[in-house]
Design a protein around this motif. Structure first.
Motif, mmCIF file in Angstrom:
data_model
loop_
_atom_site.group_PDB
_atom_site.id
_atom_site.type_symbol
_atom_site.label_atom_id
_atom_site.label_comp_id
_atom_site.label_asym_id
_atom_site.label_seq_id
_atom_site.Cartn_x
_atom_site.Cartn_y
_atom_site.Cartn_z
ATOM 1 N N LEU A 1 10.976 1.509 35.086
ATOM 2 C CA LEU A 1 11.248 2.561 36.104
ATOM 3 C C LEU A 1 11.390 2.265 37.674
ATOM 4 O O LEU A 1 11.539 0.684 37.596
ATOM 5 N N PRO A 2 12.049 2.449 38.349
ATOM 6 C CA PRO A 2 12.564 1.909 39.864
ATOM 7 C C PRO A 2 11.289 1.150 41.012
ATOM 8 O O PRO A 2 9.847 1.782 40.513
ATOM 9 N N ALA A 3 11.565 0.491 41.431
ATOM 10 C CA ALA A 3 10.621 -0.318 42.350
ATOM 11 C C ALA A 3 9.453 0.464 43.105
ATOM 12 O O ALA A 3 11.031 1.319 43.727
ATOM 13 N N ARG A 4 8.456 0.822 43.827
ATOM 14 C CA ARG A 4 8.122 1.803 44.574
ATOM 15 C C ARG A 4 6.972 1.178 45.500
ATOM 16 O O ARG A 4 6.508 0.415 45.278
ATOM 17 N N ASP B 1 5.778 -3.790 46.439
ATOM 18 C CA ASP B 1 6.642 -3.003 46.067
ATOM 19 C C ASP B 1 6.026 -3.320 44.739
ATOM 20 O O ASP B 1 6.388 -4.871 43.754
ATOM 21 N N ILE B 2 5.881 -2.312 43.729
ATOM 22 C CA ILE B 2 5.650 -2.029 42.085
ATOM 23 C C ILE B 2 6.605 -1.930 41.499
ATOM 24 O O ILE B 2 7.466 -0.578 42.039
ATOM 25 N N GLY C 1 7.408 15.914 40.667
ATOM 26 C CA GLY C 1 8.294 15.367 39.970
ATOM 27 C C GLY C 1 8.933 13.896 40.430
ATOM 28 O O GLY C 1 10.281 13.015 39.953
ATOM 29 N N GLY C 2 7.843 12.728 40.963
ATOM 30 C CA GLY C 2 8.084 11.607 40.972
ATOM 31 C C GLY C 2 8.207 10.791 39.449
ATOM 32 O O GLY C 2 7.089 10.716 39.178
ATOM 33 N N GLN C 3 9.304 9.768 39.320
ATOM 34 C CA GLN C 3 9.288 9.163 38.160
ATOM 35 C C GLN C 3 8.050 8.252 38.032
ATOM 36 O O GLN C 3 7.516 8.187 37.252
ATOM 37 N N PHE C 4 7.187 7.271 39.216
ATOM 38 C CA PHE C 4 5.735 6.097 39.157
ATOM 39 C C PHE C 4 5.051 7.379 39.087
ATOM 40 O O PHE C 4 4.429 7.297 38.122
ATOM 41 N N THR C 5 5.340 8.344 40.119
ATOM 42 C CA THR C 5 3.450 9.137 39.977
ATOM 43 C C THR C 5 3.049 9.704 39.031
ATOM 44 O O THR C 5 1.945 10.164 38.274
#
Ligand code: FAD
Ligand code: FES
Length: 353
Positions: free
Chosen positions: A154-157, A148-149, A182-186
């Motif tokens: 940002l939330p963990a992914r 998990d990063i 639309g993805g927060q991390f990517t």
């Protein structure tokens, strides 16, 4: 009235879970999930996310009744639900139950938290990057597991390790990350906003890894789902695993295929045989592509040798829809459900769109 409610809702019934094949019994408090109770009582119960998305805590209910906090069907396939599988982290126990957990067949390292930095990103396709992180110390993991990063703000992914583990751990780790619109991390990653970012890495997590034995294996990857399978195949080759293998890789077009030379190189050395089968779903008809077309799951039947399909173990990673279709097809062909292992790459929108 009180006795009617008690009868209806089972209040006061002792909640006891027998966990096989360990043969141990635990008590479950009304406010606990089955997983929480097992962990509190010292059982090494397989688990990871604890929120019903990873499937690591999957077990089979053989007696009794549980209720689901979140629908098991977001993560488990129809075949698994019909066979009585539940998610222990989402199960509340009603009375006495008996469950079966899988012996994972490997010592999975305990997760730890590491300080890391994104040191490199390389384009693999127009929407998949290889992302390399440097860590403050080596991480020990089993091929197939994930980490998990958490990037600042940002939330963990979750991302699966894309390289084989090394004795003594790896201080530089890589992942294959697909851009999710639309993805927060990517979105941030692909916009270059995370270059050099300090991140927190927790892991390793998950129970996806090669099970021991001599059974032939069928691997099915979709998109960035190639990462854990490449890690698994590289590790197996390094350790001279000798099992027949079929590797199907589903992508949209030729431009979406990547690491093909690396897979072909693994296939050349693999004993007794590794058959690599790329399948393209959206390749233009006039392109000259001579390989298979359509959905990767449409080609499982023709690729698995008839006669010994029940001997196979299945290993699959990628989008939830592909995994569900692959489980349905493999079980239809006679591959036993307990021999099918997967990580579904769920995201924040899974089950909501
Ligand atoms: C065990 C595991 C391993 C994984 N390994 C990999 C891997 O190796 N490589 C990889 O590329 N991915 C992997 N994933 C997926 C990864 O963890 C992320 O989910 C993915 O990268 C998307 O993250 P994000 O922050 O960019 O998108 P998110 O912010 O999670 O958004 C994803 C999509 O959902 C939509 N969405 C968000 N919330 C809602 C809502 N409430 N309603 C409707 N739509 C919504 C967003 O608009 C977007 O389109 C893995 C997942 C799991 C569970
Ligand atoms: S620990 Fe239960 S689904 Fe992840």
């Amino acid at each position: 009235m009180a006795s009617l409610l008690k009868k209806l809702f089972g209040r006061g019934e002792p909640r006891v879970a027998t966990i096989n094949p360990l043969g141990v019994q635990i008590t479950v408090d009304g406010s606990q999930t089955l997983l929480e109770a097992a962990l509190a009582q010292g059982i090494a119960f397989p688990h990871s996310c604890t929120v019903g998305t990873c499937g690591s805590c999957k077990c089979r209910l053989t007696e009794g009744r549980v209720s689901a906090i979140t629908d098991f069907g977001y993560t488990l396939s129809r075949q698994e639900l019909e066979a009585g599988y539940i998610l222990a982290c989402q199960a509340q126990v009603k009375g006495a139950i008996t469950i079966e957990i899988e012996n994972p067949g490997a010592d999975l390292p305990a997760p730890e938290v590491f300080a890391g930095r994104i040191i490199r990103t390389d384009d693999l396709t127009h929407d998949i990057k290889a992302v390399t992180l440097g860590l403050d110390r080596p991480i020990d993991f089993v091929a197939g597991q994930y980490a998990d990063i958490t990037a600042p703000g940002l939330p963990a992914r979750s991302y699966s390790f894309a390289t084989a583990p090394e004795r003594g751990g790896r201080q530089e780790i890589s992942f294959f990350i697909r851009k999710v619109p639309g993805g927060q991390f990517t979105e941030k990653l692909f916009a270059g906003a995370l270059a050099g970012a300090e991140v927190s890495v927790s892991g390793p997590h998950g129970t996806f890894h090669l099970r021991p034995g001599e059974a032939p294996i069928v691997c099915i990857a979709g998109g960035s789902g190639l990462a854990p399978l490449l890690s698994l195949l590289q590790h197996a080759r390094k350790n001279r695993v000798r099992r027949r293998c079929v590797m199907l890789f589903g992508a949209r077009t030729q431009a979406d295929l990547y690491k093909v030379e690396q897979i072909e190189e693994i296939a050349r050395d693999w004993l007794p045989s590794l058959r690599f089968v790329p399948v393209l779903s959206h390749e233009p008809a006039e392109s000259g592509w001579a390989g298979l077309r359509g959905l990767v799951t449409d080609h499982i039947a023709a690729t698995l040798p008839e006669g010994d399909r029940a001997e196979f173990q299945g290993y699959m990673c990628g989008p939830p829809g592909m995994i569900d279709a692959a489980i349905a097809e493999l079980t239809r062909l006679g591959v036993p459900l307990p021999a099918i292992h997967y990580d579904k790459f769920t995201d924040a929108g899974t089950g909501k769109r």
